[in-house]
Scaffold this active site. Structure first.
Site, PDB file in Angstrom:
ATOM      1  N   ARG A  36       0.842  -1.197   0.000  1.00  0.00           N
ATOM      2  CA  ARG A  36       0.000   0.000   0.000  1.00  0.00           C
ATOM      3  C   ARG A  36       0.873   1.242   0.000  1.00  0.00           C
ATOM      4  O   ARG A  36       1.738   1.410   0.868  1.00  0.00           O
ATOM      5  CB  ARG A  36      -0.909  -0.011   1.235  1.00  0.00           C
ATOM      6  N   ARG A  93      -5.809   1.681  -4.463  1.00  0.00           N
ATOM      7  CA  ARG A  93      -4.859   1.058  -3.531  1.00  0.00           C
ATOM      8  C   ARG A  93      -4.874  -0.457  -3.649  1.00  0.00           C
ATOM      9  O   ARG A  93      -5.910  -1.050  -3.967  1.00  0.00           O
ATOM     10  CB  ARG A  93      -5.117   1.495  -2.098  1.00  0.00           C
ATOM     11  N   ASP A 136      -6.707  -1.936   1.373  1.00  0.00           N
ATOM     12  CA  ASP A 136      -7.232  -1.002   2.371  1.00  0.00           C
ATOM     13  C   ASP A 136      -7.905  -1.839   3.456  1.00  0.00           C
ATOM     14  O   ASP A 136      -8.755  -2.679   3.154  1.00  0.00           O
ATOM     15  CB  ASP A 136      -8.265  -0.074   1.704  1.00  0.00           C
ATOM     16  N   ASP A 145      -9.963  -1.307   6.957  1.00  0.00           N
ATOM     17  CA  ASP A 145     -10.601  -0.338   7.860  1.00  0.00           C
ATOM     18  C   ASP A 145     -11.162  -1.051   9.083  1.00  0.00           C
ATOM     19  O   ASP A 145     -11.844  -2.078   8.951  1.00  0.00           O
ATOM     20  CB  ASP A 145     -11.731   0.410   7.137  1.00  0.00           C
TER      21      ASP A 145
HETATM   22  N1  LIG Z   1     -11.476   3.075  12.116  1.00  0.00           N
HETATM   23  C1  LIG Z   1     -10.375   3.308  11.389  1.00  0.00           C
HETATM   24  N2  LIG Z   1      -9.883   2.363  10.554  1.00  0.00           N
HETATM   25  C2  LIG Z   1      -8.779   2.606   9.806  1.00  0.00           C
HETATM   26  N3  LIG Z   1      -8.060   3.755   9.829  1.00  0.00           N
HETATM   27  C3  LIG Z   1      -8.516   4.720  10.662  1.00  0.00           C
HETATM   28  C4  LIG Z   1      -9.682   4.542  11.470  1.00  0.00           C
HETATM   29  N4  LIG Z   1      -9.881   5.678  12.189  1.00  0.00           N
HETATM   30  C5  LIG Z   1      -8.903   6.521  11.860  1.00  0.00           C
HETATM   31  N5  LIG Z   1      -8.089   5.968  10.945  1.00  0.00           N
HETATM   32  C6  LIG Z   1      -6.910   6.655  10.396  1.00  0.00           C
HETATM   33  O1  LIG Z   1      -7.095   6.836   9.026  1.00  0.00           O
HETATM   34  C7  LIG Z   1      -5.873   6.567   8.383  1.00  0.00           C
HETATM   35  C8  LIG Z   1      -6.166   5.754   7.153  1.00  0.00           C
HETATM   36  O2  LIG Z   1      -6.552   6.579   6.213  1.00  0.00           O
HETATM   37  P1  LIG Z   1      -6.699   6.010   4.762  1.00  0.00           P
HETATM   38  O3  LIG Z   1      -5.639   6.583   3.911  1.00  0.00           O
HETATM   39  O4  LIG Z   1      -6.824   4.493   4.771  1.00  0.00           O
HETATM   40  O5  LIG Z   1      -8.093   6.607   4.431  1.00  0.00           O
HETATM   41  P2  LIG Z   1      -8.881   6.264   3.196  1.00  0.00           P
HETATM   42  O6  LIG Z   1      -8.973   4.756   3.134  1.00  0.00           O
HETATM   43  O7  LIG Z   1      -8.321   6.988   1.997  1.00  0.00           O
HETATM   44  O8  LIG Z   1     -10.284   6.842   3.499  1.00  0.00           O
HETATM   45  P3  LIG Z   1     -11.398   6.240   4.408  1.00  0.00           P
HETATM   46  O9  LIG Z   1     -10.922   6.391   5.817  1.00  0.00           O
HETATM   47  O10 LIG Z   1     -12.567   7.085   4.061  1.00  0.00           O
HETATM   48  O11 LIG Z   1     -11.595   4.792   4.036  1.00  0.00           O
HETATM   49  C9  LIG Z   1      -5.045   5.688   9.279  1.00  0.00           C
HETATM   50  O12 LIG Z   1      -3.705   6.094   9.248  1.00  0.00           O
HETATM   51  C10 LIG Z   1      -5.654   5.846  10.637  1.00  0.00           C
HETATM   52  O13 LIG Z   1      -4.857   6.572  11.519  1.00  0.00           O
HETATM   53  N1  LIG Z   2     -16.080   0.753  -4.082  1.00  0.00           N
HETATM   54  C1  LIG Z   2     -15.124   1.237  -3.283  1.00  0.00           C
HETATM   55  N2  LIG Z   2     -14.776   2.527  -3.371  1.00  0.00           N
HETATM   56  C2  LIG Z   2     -13.812   2.996  -2.563  1.00  0.00           C
HETATM   57  C3  LIG Z   2     -13.165   2.160  -1.630  1.00  0.00           C
HETATM   58  C4  LIG Z   2     -13.542   0.813  -1.555  1.00  0.00           C
HETATM   59  O1  LIG Z   2     -13.006   0.020  -0.764  1.00  0.00           O
HETATM   60  N3  LIG Z   2     -14.534   0.391  -2.397  1.00  0.00           N
HETATM   61  N4  LIG Z   2     -12.208   2.659  -0.825  1.00  0.00           N
HETATM   62  C5  LIG Z   2     -11.869   3.910  -0.909  1.00  0.00           C
HETATM   63  C6  LIG Z   2     -10.835   4.422  -0.020  1.00  0.00           C
HETATM   64  O2  LIG Z   2     -11.166   4.295   1.272  1.00  0.00           O
HETATM   65  C7  LIG Z   2     -12.457   4.856  -1.854  1.00  0.00           C
HETATM   66  N5  LIG Z   2     -13.465   4.296  -2.656  1.00  0.00           N
END
Ligand SMILES: Nc1ncnc2c1ncn2[C@@H]1O[C@H](COP(=O)(O)OP(=O)(O)OP(=O)(O)O)[C@@H](O)[C@H]1O
Ligand SMILES: Nc1nc2c(c(=O)[nH]1)N=C(CO)CN2
Length: 184
Positions: free
Chosen positions: A105, A114, A117, A119
């Site tokens: 990543r 990416r 990912d 979460d």
């Molecule tokens: N519940 C969570 N799960 C994962 N990351 C989290 C969470 N809460 C806060 N974060 C923070 O968010 C950062 C990850 O951001 P990331 O770049 O993956 O966001 P994104 O995937 O682009 O957007 P989104 O968060 O909308 O999916 C991590 O470094 C972490 O510190």
């Molecule tokens: N369909 C889909 N769209 C996204 C996704 C994902 O996992 N699925 N993750 C993102 C970044 O967090 C942005 N957009």
């Protein structure tokens, strides 16, 4: 008391005890990928997580092909898993970030493409709001690509901010861009 006896009496551990382990808690994780061999990456990341001490895989959803939300980019493969974890929410987040790194990543634009990912969606019924970690994941309620697979494995899990269970939340979003990846 001998170590052997202590192992059989977990309630007597204190935080100052070298053998202290946090309570076992349930947690839900969302997985996504849209770069590389996404299915292989997602399967390997799941196996990697399941092999970590203090983590037990309890359920794994099907994989779904989903239209990307955010800037124009290829479709994603998404899914969810549930875990029993014996680690703090922050330790779990750090574990997830380390696995993202391992699978190549590279952080670029927000919501951009990416290879992996991960979460952290839910941790028992905990609500955490800190700069580095928010639980429940703040955008999970609006994401069909999260709610559809999560509803498959955890329909009765209460999202503690909305007060709705996952089977109710999934009814509130448009799921037309989320399609089962056949054979997964
Ligand atoms: N519940 C969570 N799960 C994962 N990351 C989290 C969470 N809460 C806060 N974060 C923070 O968010 C950062 C990850 O951001 P990331 O770049 O993956 O966001 P994104 O995937 O682009 O957007 P989104 O968060 O909308 O999916 C991590 O470094 C972490 O510190
Ligand atoms: N369909 C889909 N769209 C996204 C996704 C994902 O996992 N699925 N993750 C993102 C970044 O967090 C942005 N957009």
């Amino acid at each position: 008391m001998s170590v052997e006896n202590k192992k059989n009496s977990p309630e007597i551990f204190t935080k100052h005890d070298a053998e202290f382990k946090p309570k076992i808690q349930a947690s839900a994780i969302a997985l996504g990928s849209n770069i590389g061999d996404s299915l292989a990456i997602l399967e390997a990341a799941t196996a990697e997580l399941a092999a970590i001490a203090g983590i037990q895989l309890t359920a794994k959803s099907s994989w779904y092909i989903t239209k990307a939300v955010g800037p124009p980019q290829p479709d994603y493969i998404n899914g969810c898993i549930s875990l029993q974890v014996q680690m703090s929410p922050l330790e779990l987040l750090e574990t997830l970030l380390a696995i993202e790194q391992k699978f190549g990543r590279v952080r670029q634009e927000r919501w951009g493409p990416r290879s992996l990912d991960l979460d952290l969606l839910l941790y028992d019924d905990l609500i955490i709001d800190t700069p580095t970690l928010q639980i429940p994941h703040p955008r999970m309620q609006e994401r069909a690509f999260v709610l559809v697979p999560l509803a498959e494995i955890a329909p009765d899990w209460l999202e503690p901010i909305s007060g709705y269970v996952i089977r109710e939340l999934v009814k509130k979003v448009d799921c037309s861009d989320v399609h089962l990846l056949k054979g997964s």
